[in-house]
Scaffold this motif. Structure first.
Motif, PDB file in Angstrom:
ATOM      1  N   UNK A   1       0.843  -1.195   0.000  1.00 31.51           N
ATOM      2  CA  UNK A   1       0.000   0.000   0.000  1.00 31.51           C
ATOM      3  C   UNK A   1       0.887   1.258   0.000  1.00 31.51           C
ATOM      4  N   UNK A   2       0.250   2.401  -0.245  1.00 31.80           N
ATOM      5  CA  UNK A   2       1.022   3.645  -0.262  1.00 31.80           C
ATOM      6  C   UNK A   2       1.344   4.116   1.160  1.00 31.80           C
ATOM      7  N   UNK A   3       0.314   4.149   1.982  1.00 36.20           N
ATOM      8  CA  UNK A   3       0.499   4.792   3.286  1.00 36.20           C
ATOM      9  C   UNK A   3      -0.142   3.961   4.399  1.00 36.20           C
ATOM     10  N   UNK A   4       0.589   3.782   5.499  1.00 36.23           N
ATOM     11  CA  UNK A   4      -0.006   3.176   6.694  1.00 36.23           C
ATOM     12  C   UNK A   4       0.038   4.219   7.811  1.00 36.23           C
TER      13      UNK A   4
ATOM     14  N   UNK B   1      -4.919   1.981   8.330  1.00 38.89           N
ATOM     15  CA  UNK B   1      -4.433   2.482   9.608  1.00 38.89           C
ATOM     16  C   UNK B   1      -4.626   1.412  10.680  1.00 38.89           C
ATOM     17  N   UNK B   2      -4.068   1.635  11.840  1.00 43.18           N
ATOM     18  CA  UNK B   2      -4.241   0.700  12.948  1.00 43.18           C
ATOM     19  C   UNK B   2      -5.544   1.005  13.686  1.00 43.18           C
TER      20      UNK B   2
ATOM     21  N   UNK C   1       5.184  -3.162  12.632  1.00 42.03           N
ATOM     22  CA  UNK C   1       5.161  -4.518  12.050  1.00 42.03           C
ATOM     23  C   UNK C   1       4.092  -4.616  10.965  1.00 42.03           C
ATOM     24  N   UNK C   2       2.890  -4.056  11.259  1.00 38.72           N
ATOM     25  CA  UNK C   2       1.822  -4.088  10.247  1.00 38.72           C
ATOM     26  C   UNK C   2       2.234  -3.301   9.015  1.00 38.72           C
ATOM     27  N   UNK C   3       2.812  -2.125   9.253  1.00 41.45           N
ATOM     28  CA  UNK C   3       3.241  -1.267   8.155  1.00 41.45           C
ATOM     29  C   UNK C   3       4.176  -2.064   7.231  1.00 41.45           C
ATOM     30  N   UNK C   4       5.052  -2.839   7.845  1.00 46.70           N
ATOM     31  CA  UNK C   4       5.989  -3.693   7.116  1.00 46.70           C
ATOM     32  C   UNK C   4       5.267  -4.788   6.339  1.00 46.70           C
ATOM     33  N   UNK C   5       4.347  -5.465   7.049  1.00 44.02           N
ATOM     34  CA  UNK C   5       3.603  -6.572   6.421  1.00 44.02           C
ATOM     35  C   UNK C   5       2.808  -6.101   5.219  1.00 44.02           C
TER      36      UNK C   5
END
Ligand code: HAM
Length: 426
Positions: free
Chosen positions: A327-330, A358-359, A370-374
């Protein structure tokens, strides 16, 4: 109570649905390249359609169909293949009367056959198929084969071979039928019960019997190409010459008869030697079916087509690492106020065409990174208490690791600048 999916079916989970979408897009692109338009027909049809079109001595019709009665006591069948439905719809929609004589259509979707499930064989599987109706010309046969070859090449599938054969026209088939009967008559008692029934009804089907496959009488059976009429031979010779001229590699496989009854003249299969599929596995097949439309009550109309099993294409695909399609942005909020702001930011960014998330789980920074990475996020936006108070956010590029403080009103222009000239965001 625990529910399992029915035997021979699979769930395509988000983990591999991307691969499916990529394949579907590629198939649509190739179709557009060949000026072939999509056609969608029902997933169930009247049972009679398949027994007529596919043939009531074939394994597909006698053993593999999902047939049921509906509440109105009609016998319906989940489509085991796509050609019959297309031919039915071609007649019903009077497509033969359209100004463009050659109608070229494709379809993509689930098919159903009650078969023993194994690697590359399911009870619900998917086909991508193409049908070209209205013109009897060896050039159209070759256009179909070219398209099939283009598809496997575009998917990067290696170790494939194009096998071709001809079953000839009515005249050739009558002569061949007699030859087959003469061949099998003396040994009929050694063959299985099914084959004994096939002998009278449709001796050609004896050749694809799974029970008697190893009987030497199969290998010594007469070959269709030795019984071709002059016209059928000229058609087949032209197909071969065109393939030669176009430098498309092929083998004439005199054992190739296909498992469905509607074929005449050219038949072909794309066979892969990929060990993942099991050697000699057919990823796709097709051929000409000049009698089918008339058989279904339409005007005499030649046709030719093919279908690929999409699961088999998928298995044969190189297991290349997924390219970057994150994705582009987390957006990573810390605290309730930050979360409100985060939701406004993703809504604004999505409205501007960026893919973002987003979280919502209220985790700490570490879990959110970690999510941003995944998700393979290109940028992370971090919003803590200080940021909320100061009306700014921290934007971090996950590739360069650079981090900047950006005022709320500048977020969009900052991200747009960041992507300027970057092909990843389109
Ligand atoms: P078919 O050879 O029966 O032809 O099926 C085409 C392809 O569908 C096969 O080569 C295989 O890859 C895939 N396939 C068949 N059964 C299964 C299964 N149980 N599980 C997974 N994949 C399977 C036809 O269906 C014709 N309608 C093709 C055609 C179109 N001929 C003219 N136009």
């Amino acid at each position: 109570m625990k529910y399992n999916r029915p035997r021979g079916t699979v769930d395509i989970t988000p983990e591999n649905s991307e691969k499916w979408i990529e394949m579907e897009q590629l198939l649509r692109t190739v179709a557009a390249n060949y000026n072939v338009k999509e056609m969608r027909t029902p997933i169930f049809e009247h049972t009679e359609l398949f027994s007529r079109a596919v043939g009531d001595t074939t394994d597909v019709v006698t053993k593999e169909m999902y047939t049921f009665k509906d509440k109105g006591d009609r016998s319906l069948t989940l489509r085991p293949e796509g050609t019959a439905g297309i031919a039915r719809a071609y007649v019903e929609n009077k497509m033969y009367a359209l100004p463009e004589k050659l109608q070229k259509v494709y379809y993509m979707g689930p098919m159903f056959r009650y078969e023993r499930p194994q690697n590359g064989r399911q009870r619900q599987f998917h086909q991508f198929g193409v049908e070209m109706l209205g013109v009897e010309s060896p050039y159209v046969d070759v256009e179909c084969m070219l398209m099939a070859v283009t598809i496997v090449e575009a998917l990067g599938i290696k170790n494939i071979k194009l096998h071709i054969n001809s079953l000839g026209d009515d005249e050739s088939r009558t002569a061949y039928r007699e030859a087959l009967k003469n061949h099998f008559r003396p040994v009929l008692n050694d063959l299985c019960e099914d084959c004994q029934a096939r002998f009278e009804k449709n001796p050609l089907r004896i050749l694809d019997c799974k029970v008697d496959a190893k009987n030497p009488v199969m290998a010594s059976a007469p070959r269709t190409i030795d019984y071709l009429s002059e016209k059928a031979k000229a058609h087949f010779d032209k197909v071969c010459n065109l393939l030669d001229d176009l430098e498309i590699e092929y083998v004439v496989d005199t054992n190739l008869v296909r498992g469905l009854d509607y074929y005449s003249h050219t038949v072909f299969e794309i066979i892969s030697d990929d060990p993942k599929l099991g050697a000699g596995s057919t990823v796709g097949g097709g051929g000409r079916y000049n009698g089918l439309v008339e058989e279904l009550g339409g005007p005499a109309t030649p046709g030719v087509g093919f279908a690929f099993g999409m699961e088999r294409l998928m298995l044969a695909l190189d297991d290349e690492e997924d390219e970057e399609n994150g994705i582009d942005v987390y957006v990573m909020p810390l605290g309730d106020e930050a979360r409100d702001l985060a939701m406004q930011i993703i809504t604004m960014l999505r409205a501007n065409g960026f893919t973002c998330d987003m979280d919502y789980a209220g985790r700490g920074l570490k879990g959110q990174f970690k999510s941003s990475d995944r998700f393979g996020a290109h940028l992370s936006i971090i919003i803590g208490e200080d940021e909320v108070k100061g009306e700014y956010v921290n934007i971090r590029c996950n590739h360069s690791k650079e981090q900047s403080e950006v005022k709320l009103e500048d977020i969009l222009s900052y991200i747009e600048n960041h992507y300027e000239g970057d092909h990843e965001h389109e």
